[in-house]
Design an enzyme around this catalytic site. Structure first.
Site, mmCIF file in Angstrom:
data_model
loop_
_atom_site.group_PDB
_atom_site.id
_atom_site.type_symbol
_atom_site.label_atom_id
_atom_site.label_comp_id
_atom_site.label_asym_id
_atom_site.label_seq_id
_atom_site.Cartn_x
_atom_site.Cartn_y
_atom_site.Cartn_z
ATOM 1 N N GLY A 1 -13.926 -76.827 109.097
ATOM 2 C CA GLY A 1 -14.414 -75.747 108.269
ATOM 3 C C GLY A 1 -14.832 -74.485 108.989
ATOM 4 N N GLU B 1 -12.355 -82.145 112.530
ATOM 5 C CA GLU B 1 -11.167 -82.021 111.693
ATOM 6 C C GLU B 1 -10.852 -80.559 111.379
ATOM 7 O OE1 GLU B 1 -12.420 -84.322 108.373
ATOM 8 O OE2 GLU B 1 -12.450 -86.215 109.474
ATOM 9 N N PRO B 2 -10.593 -79.730 112.399
ATOM 10 C CA PRO B 2 -10.307 -78.317 112.128
ATOM 11 C C PRO B 2 -8.918 -78.133 111.529
ATOM 12 C CG PRO B 2 -9.963 -78.793 114.446
ATOM 13 C CD PRO B 2 -10.527 -80.045 113.826
ATOM 14 N N ARG C 1 -8.002 -74.567 109.307
ATOM 15 C CA ARG C 1 -7.867 -73.118 109.190
ATOM 16 C C ARG C 1 -8.014 -72.417 110.540
ATOM 17 N NH1 ARG C 1 -9.365 -70.186 104.565
ATOM 18 N NH2 ARG C 1 -10.494 -72.052 103.866
ATOM 19 N N CYS D 1 4.630 -62.946 86.711
ATOM 20 C CA CYS D 1 4.120 -62.454 85.425
ATOM 21 C C CYS D 1 2.693 -62.941 85.169
ATOM 22 C CB CYS D 1 5.049 -62.876 84.289
ATOM 23 S SG CYS D 1 6.632 -62.015 84.344
ATOM 24 N N TYR E 1 -2.924 -72.515 104.614
ATOM 25 C CA TYR E 1 -2.915 -72.513 103.151
ATOM 26 C C TYR E 1 -1.983 -71.447 102.581
ATOM 27 C CZ TYR E 1 -6.950 -75.320 104.256
ATOM 28 O OH TYR E 1 -7.770 -76.277 104.793
#
Length: 436
Positions: free
Chosen positions: A262, A296-297, A299, A366, A394
């Site tokens: 995180g 647990e990296p 990002r 749209c 992501y």
């Protein structure tokens, strides 16, 4: 054509701040006015592979991983990459080759990891593991299940008993710590669906101790994502230490502690803590514990190692707003629409001076929520190639085929060379698995 003139915006990233932003990204540089990614021209990449395209720097990914390894070198530790961040096999293989473990949240993610390594370095998180998922993981001989509910303990024990296999388990504790992040990516509050409450943890461990074919090996927590303020990690660690001491009094001795991931990154003007600062905050207490450390990296390894290249297709100035419609959209990068994330969007070519105006940079899906950036001061022409930074994490992993849009290709760049690591989907791929 009527333009809204540019003014000063705090998230202006397309013209004024491009050089500043790139200076914070490893292996991204302007050379003779053209954005290069680890020695390769972004314009050449766009020409060869088309747009939109995800482009990653392999060296940046591996450097980010090594930063964790160095910072925690004084402890027995295992860095487990969070596969949900970006699950491309080339990314997984690159990390596996330098010793990474993997944090997974689904059977599908485990199946991907097993294409590049064995299950022994896998920790299995996630709130909804089924008996089928658990059997698949036990047969893969994974390192550990991060258990999120007491009923999950019962299911794991039942499957393990049937298979005559011992399941190594760790309980994910919800410490009720405010991670001070977007509510959609906060996971450590008592109002979140994740983990077993701090108050119920000891009884859950005692229940696990009585079940057959379970081996208690650890304790785990994960309080959220994109954490700029790392005090939450410290608060969570203190709560876990309290539980570890109490568990000892019940004859339960653990082998490892897992503090999740995180750690935040810079997208525009954030000032996240470094991995070294993160380690300095935690190491004194972790050394006293004497347990193996799991992290647990996700990002922080991938976000700023990648960009999404996109072409300006239409310029649509109006009396109220100027819209730049690009060939990327929320289908390729949903974070701005889903989290109101502010992503940097920078030019790939700064050689020609342009008149600056203020634009909303949007896709052609749209939905009014289909935007990549709002109120960006920049000079644009149809055909320009833009780079949306921070897209390594992501981006593709959350991409979809909404509006029947084929998903983009993925490209890996490494010290001047580049290769395709996922083909662009064709129109026929959109209905390949459908039955008329």
């Amino acid at each position: 054509m009527t333009f809204r003139p540019a003014s000063h915006y705090i998230n202006d990233s397309l013209h004024i701040d491009a050089d500043i932003l790139v200076s914070a990204l490893p292996y991204f540089d302007y050379i003779d006015g053209v954005l290069h990614i680890d020695g390769v021209s972004s314009l050449e990449l766009a020409k060869q592979y088309g747009t939109p395209s995800y482009v990653y720097s392999q060296r940046a990914i591996l450097d980010n991983y090594q930063a964790y390894s160095r910072a925690f070198a004084s402890l027995d530790h295992q860095i487990c990459y969070a596969v949900k961040t970006n699950s491309n096999l080339a990314v997984l293989k690159s990390l596996a080759q330098i010793g990474a473990g993997f944090d997974i949240v689904s059977k599908g993610e485990l199946a991907r990891v097993l294409q590049v390594t064995d299950g022994k370095k896998v920790v299995y998180s996630g709130v909804g593991k089924t008996a089928d998922d658990i059997e698949y993981a036990l047969n893969a001989d994974i390192c550990c299940f991060n258990v999120e509910a007491v009923s999950e303990l019962d299911t794991i024990s039942q499957v393990a008993t049937r298979l005559n296999k011992t399941a190594r388990i760790s309980l994910r504790i919800n410490p009720d710590v405010d991670a001070k992040t977007h509510p959609y990516i906060s996971t450590g509050l008592k109002s979140n669906k994740f983990g077993i409450s701090h108050q119920a943890a000891v009884q859950a461990y005692l229940h696990a101790k009585q079940l057959p074919y379970l081996q208690i090996v650890g304790i785990d927590c994960h309080i959220g994502s994109q954490l700029i303020d790392i005090q939450g990690f410290s608060d969570a660690l203190d709560k876990l230490i309290e539980l570890i001491d109490e568990l000892k009094s019940h004859g339960i001795h653990l082998e490892h502690i897992d503090l999740g991931g995180g750690l935040g990154v810079r997208y525009i003007d954030e000032n996240p803590a470094s991995v070294d600062d993160f380690a300095k905050l935690l190491l004194p207490r972790l050394r006293k514990l004497g347990l193996k450390l799991y992290l647990e990296p996700g990002r922080s390894l991938l976000a700023n190692a990648g960009v999404l290249l996109s072409r300006v297709d239409v310029l649509k100035p109006t009396e109220f707003k100027n819209f730049a419609i690009i060939d990327a959209s929320m289908s390729e990068l949903i974070r701005p629409a889903l989290y109101e994330a502010v992503m940097a969007i920078i030019p790939t070519d700064t050689r020609n001076a342009r008149e600056i105006h203020t634009w909303d940079i949007v896709g052609s899906v749209c939905e009014s929520s289909d935007f990549l950036g709002k109120d960006r001061a920049c000079g644009l022409q149809v055909g320009d190639i833009l780079a949306i930074t921070g897209a390594g994490a992501y981006g593709f992993s959350m991409a979809c085929n909404y509006n029947s849009r084929p998903r983009p290709c993925e490209v890996m760049v490494d010290d001047g060379s580049h290769r395709l690591i996922r083909k662009r989907e064709s129109l026929a791929d959109l209905w390949r698995d459908e039955i008329i």
